[in-house]
Design a protein around this motif. Structure first.
Motif, short mmCIF file in Angstrom:
data_model
loop_
_atom_site.label_atom_id
_atom_site.label_comp_id
_atom_site.label_asym_id
_atom_site.label_seq_id
_atom_site.Cartn_x
_atom_site.Cartn_y
_atom_site.Cartn_z
N ALA A 110 0.83 -1.21 0.00
CA ALA A 110 0.00 0.00 0.00
C ALA A 110 0.87 1.25 0.00
N ILE A 111 1.97 1.21 0.75
CA ILE A 111 2.86 2.37 0.81
C ILE A 111 3.55 2.61 -0.53
N THR A 112 3.97 1.52 -1.18
CA THR A 112 4.70 1.65 -2.45
C THR A 112 3.79 1.64 -3.67
N GLY A 113 2.48 1.67 -3.44
CA GLY A 113 1.55 1.68 -4.58
C GLY A 113 1.41 0.33 -5.26
N GLY A 114 1.55 -0.75 -4.52
CA GLY A 114 1.38 -2.08 -5.07
C GLY A 114 2.57 -2.58 -5.86
N LEU A 115 3.74 -1.99 -5.62
CA LEU A 115 4.95 -2.38 -6.34
C LEU A 115 5.32 -3.82 -6.02
N ASP A 116 5.48 -4.64 -7.04
CA ASP A 116 5.83 -6.05 -6.87
C ASP A 116 6.99 -6.37 -7.78
N PHE A 117 8.13 -6.67 -7.17
CA PHE A 117 9.34 -6.94 -7.95
C PHE A 117 9.38 -8.35 -8.52
N SER A 118 8.52 -9.24 -8.06
CA SER A 118 8.65 -10.65 -8.41
C SER A 118 8.51 -10.91 -9.91
N ASN A 119 7.95 -9.99 -10.66
CA ASN A 119 7.76 -10.20 -12.10
C ASN A 119 8.83 -9.48 -12.93
N TYR A 120 9.84 -8.92 -12.30
CA TYR A 120 10.91 -8.23 -13.03
C TYR A 120 11.97 -9.26 -13.42
N PHE A 121 12.40 -9.21 -14.66
CA PHE A 121 13.38 -10.16 -15.15
C PHE A 121 14.12 -9.57 -16.34
N ASN A 162 12.43 -11.58 -8.63
CA ASN A 162 12.04 -12.62 -7.69
C ASN A 162 13.08 -12.75 -6.58
N PHE A 163 14.34 -12.69 -6.96
CA PHE A 163 15.43 -12.74 -5.97
C PHE A 163 15.32 -11.56 -5.02
N LEU A 164 15.06 -10.38 -5.54
CA LEU A 164 14.92 -9.19 -4.72
C LEU A 164 13.74 -9.32 -3.76
N THR A 165 12.62 -9.85 -4.24
CA THR A 165 11.44 -10.05 -3.40
C THR A 165 11.74 -11.03 -2.27
N LEU A 166 12.38 -12.15 -2.58
CA LEU A 166 12.72 -13.13 -1.55
C LEU A 166 13.73 -12.57 -0.55
N THR A 167 14.66 -11.76 -1.01
CA THR A 167 15.63 -11.13 -0.12
C THR A 167 14.93 -10.17 0.83
N LEU A 168 14.01 -9.36 0.31
CA LEU A 168 13.25 -8.45 1.17
C LEU A 168 12.41 -9.23 2.18
N ASN A 169 11.78 -10.32 1.74
CA ASN A 169 11.00 -11.15 2.66
C ASN A 169 11.89 -11.70 3.78
N PHE A 170 13.08 -12.16 3.41
CA PHE A 170 14.01 -12.68 4.40
C PHE A 170 14.39 -11.60 5.42
N LEU A 171 14.70 -10.40 4.93
CA LEU A 171 15.07 -9.32 5.84
C LEU A 171 13.93 -8.96 6.79
N ILE A 172 12.72 -8.96 6.28
CA ILE A 172 11.56 -8.65 7.12
C ILE A 172 11.37 -9.75 8.17
N ILE A 173 11.45 -11.01 7.75
CA ILE A 173 11.29 -12.13 8.68
C ILE A 173 12.40 -12.10 9.73
N ALA A 174 13.64 -11.84 9.30
CA ALA A 174 14.76 -11.77 10.25
C ALA A 174 14.54 -10.65 11.25
N PHE A 175 14.03 -9.50 10.80
CA PHE A 175 13.79 -8.39 11.71
C PHE A 175 12.68 -8.73 12.70
N VAL A 176 11.61 -9.35 12.22
CA VAL A 176 10.51 -9.73 13.12
C VAL A 176 11.01 -10.74 14.15
#
Length: 136
Positions: free
Chosen positions: A45-56, A82-96
């Motif tokens: 919502a903050i980034t306007g629905g930006l989804d990196f998983s489809n960038y290649f 997709n790699f960037l999305t998974l990396t961001l997910n990892f960082l968020i999970i690690a922070f939580v």
């Protein structure tokens, strides 16, 4: 051999490990849900629905598709989004996880900081006697 295995399986460390793995799997599901169902929609919502998983980036001229699934069917692609999305997910999970463990450690410190119960006169005398016997 069966007796040996039973003794091994019933040792405290093995049982503790099994309990830890089961609780870890359940906790992993909770954290995954927290990230996927709570945190990522807020970030979206903050980034306007930006989804990196489809960038290649297509690695051959035969790749002309505009989405990752079709592009992979056409040839080799570098799925950096997709790699960037998974990396961001990892960082968020690690922070939580860091925040949860930090909170648990603070609670543990509060428990440890609680004053020891006051010894009775008899307990104080027995402690003194014990200490004198250790010295002598």
């Amino acid at each position: 051999m069966l007796k040996e295995f039973r003794e091994f399986a019933m040792k405290g460390n093995v049982v503790d490990l099994a309990v830890g793995v089961i609780i870890g799997a359940a906790f992993g599901a909770i954290v995954t849900s927290l990230v996927g169902d709570v945190i990522m929609p807020i970030i979206g919502a903050i980034t306007g629905g930006l989804d990196f998983s489809n960038y290649f980036t297509g690695l051959s001229k035969s790749v002309t598709a505009t989405n990752l699934v079709d592009a992979k069917k056409q040839g080799a692609v570098l799925a950096w989004g997709n790699f960037l999305t998974l990396t961001l997910n990892f960082l968020i999970i690690a922070f939580v996880l860091f925040m949860v463990i930090r909170a648990m450690n603070q609670l543990k410190r509060k428990d440890e900081a609680a004053p020891a119960p006051k010894l009775t006169k008899q307990e104080e005398l027995l402690t003194e006697i014990r200490d004198l016997l250790k010295k002598g």
